[in-house]
Every structure is written in structure tokens, then in C-alpha cells.
Design a protein around this motif. Structure first.
Motif, PDB file in Angstrom:
ATOM      1  N   THR A  32       0.852  -1.177   0.000  1.00 53.48           N
ATOM      2  CA  THR A  32       0.000   0.000   0.000  1.00 53.48           C
ATOM      3  C   THR A  32       0.889   1.228   0.000  1.00 53.48           C
ATOM      4  N   SER A  34       0.534   5.814   0.082  1.00 56.43           N
ATOM      5  CA  SER A  34      -0.382   6.925   0.328  1.00 56.43           C
ATOM      6  C   SER A  34      -1.025   7.377  -0.981  1.00 56.43           C
ATOM      7  N   ALA A  35      -2.195   7.942  -0.867  1.00 59.34           N
ATOM      8  CA  ALA A  35      -2.909   8.429  -2.054  1.00 59.34           C
ATOM      9  C   ALA A  35      -2.063   9.449  -2.816  1.00 59.34           C
ATOM     10  N   VAL A  38       0.505   7.522  -4.871  1.00 60.61           N
ATOM     11  CA  VAL A  38      -0.149   6.845  -5.986  1.00 60.61           C
ATOM     12  C   VAL A  38      -0.518   7.836  -7.083  1.00 60.61           C
ATOM     13  N   GLU A  46      -7.790  -1.895 -14.064  1.00 61.46           N
ATOM     14  CA  GLU A  46      -8.191  -2.845 -13.025  1.00 61.46           C
ATOM     15  C   GLU A  46      -7.713  -4.257 -13.357  1.00 61.46           C
ATOM     16  N   HIS A  49      -4.157  -4.582 -12.287  1.00 61.86           N
ATOM     17  CA  HIS A  49      -4.090  -4.714 -10.831  1.00 61.86           C
ATOM     18  C   HIS A  49      -4.464  -6.138 -10.414  1.00 61.86           C
ATOM     19  N   THR A 112      -2.253   8.270   6.840  1.00 54.33           N
ATOM     20  CA  THR A 112      -2.700   8.746   5.531  1.00 54.33           C
ATOM     21  C   THR A 112      -3.524   7.668   4.859  1.00 54.33           C
ATOM     22  N   ARG A 113      -4.354   8.094   3.962  1.00 51.65           N
ATOM     23  CA  ARG A 113      -5.174   7.137   3.205  1.00 51.65           C
ATOM     24  C   ARG A 113      -4.249   6.284   2.343  1.00 51.65           C
ATOM     25  N   GLN A 114      -4.370   4.964   2.469  1.00 53.01           N
ATOM     26  CA  GLN A 114      -3.510   4.034   1.735  1.00 53.01           C
ATOM     27  C   GLN A 114      -4.277   3.385   0.592  1.00 53.01           C
ATOM     28  N   VAL A 115      -3.553   3.141  -0.506  1.00 54.88           N
ATOM     29  CA  VAL A 115      -4.119   2.526  -1.699  1.00 54.88           C
ATOM     30  C   VAL A 115      -3.284   1.288  -2.008  1.00 54.88           C
ATOM     31  N   LEU A 116      -3.933   0.181  -2.323  1.00 53.23           N
ATOM     32  CA  LEU A 116      -3.234  -1.057  -2.664  1.00 53.23           C
ATOM     33  C   LEU A 116      -2.679  -0.955  -4.081  1.00 53.23           C
ATOM     34  N   LEU A 117      -1.384  -1.248  -4.203  1.00 49.77           N
ATOM     35  CA  LEU A 117      -0.749  -1.284  -5.533  1.00 49.77           C
ATOM     36  C   LEU A 117      -0.659  -2.701  -6.024  1.00 49.77           C
TER      37      LEU A 117
END
Length: 117
Positions: A32, A34-35, A38, A46, A49, A112-117
Motif C-alpha cells: 500500500t 499513500s494516495a 499513488v 483494473e 491490478h 494517511t489514506r492508503q491505496v493497494l498497488l
């Protein structure tokens, strides 16, 4: 530039660097970030991903290694610089990351807002 963008830049400057084994991607995998981090990366479909996640790879791991190495997230930069995320090939910087900097990075990531990579 947002306050978080400035924080990311300051933290990046404090992470020691080292030379990896050419062609290695042992530390790459789904992570993950941070936004804000990313937002700096190219957009992936998608389906890309999903395929990367099925392989337990990072969506930015290409045939010749990391496709976004210069903009790789903080968590990726930590690999090999701390005993907690040791390089499986024994590579490391001359001086490991300062424990205070490592704590700051983990605190930033936790808040912080996390995003899955």
C-alpha cells in the motif's frame, strides 16, 4: 504541493540508498502507498491490478524491474534500509536508516489514506 507531498519529499531525502542486485525483485509485491504517492504514478487498468495481485506482484513490476523506480513509494524505499525490512540478498546501504526517520515514515503511512498497488 500539499503538506503531505512536502512531507513525502522530506522523508525520501532521509532514506539511504544502495545498489540492488540487477534484475532482482524479491522485495516487490503488493504494497500500500499513500494516495499522494499513488497520484504520481501512471494509471493502471483494473485488469492489470488483478493480474498482479494474482501473482502476488506489484502492478508496477515490469519485465525489467520496477517501472516507477524514481517515484516508488516510501514503503518500497524502506526495503533493505532497516532490519525490519531486510534485503533477502543481503544488500544494504553503508548506514541503515535512522530509527527516528523510520518511525516518522511508519507514522505517516499509518495516518494517511492508503491505496493497494
Amino acid at each position: 504541493m500539499t503538506p503531505n507531498d512536502r512531507k513525502i519529499e522530506k522523508l525520501r531525502q532521509r532514506i539511504p540508498s544502495f545498489t540492488c542486485v540487477v534484475g532482482c525483485h524479491d522485495c516487490c509485491g503488493p504494497v500500500t502507498a499513500s494516495a499522494e504517492e499513488v497520484a504520481r504514478l501512471p494509471i493502471k487498468a483494473e485488469s492489470e491490478h488483478a493480474a498482479a495481485l494474482d501473482r502476488l506482484d506489484c502492478v508496477y513490476l515490469g519485465q525489467h524491474g520496477c517501472e516507477v523506480y524514481g517515484q516508488r513509494p516510501l514503503i518500497c524505499r524502506l526495503f533493505g534500509t532497516t532490519p525490519r525490512l531486510a534485503c533477502p540478498n543481503g544488500k544494504r546501504p553503508v548506514y541503515m536508516i535512522d530509527p527516528g526517520t523510520e518511525r516518522e515514515i511508519h507514522h505517516f503511512l499509518a495516518n494517511t489514506r492508503q491505496v493497494l498497488l
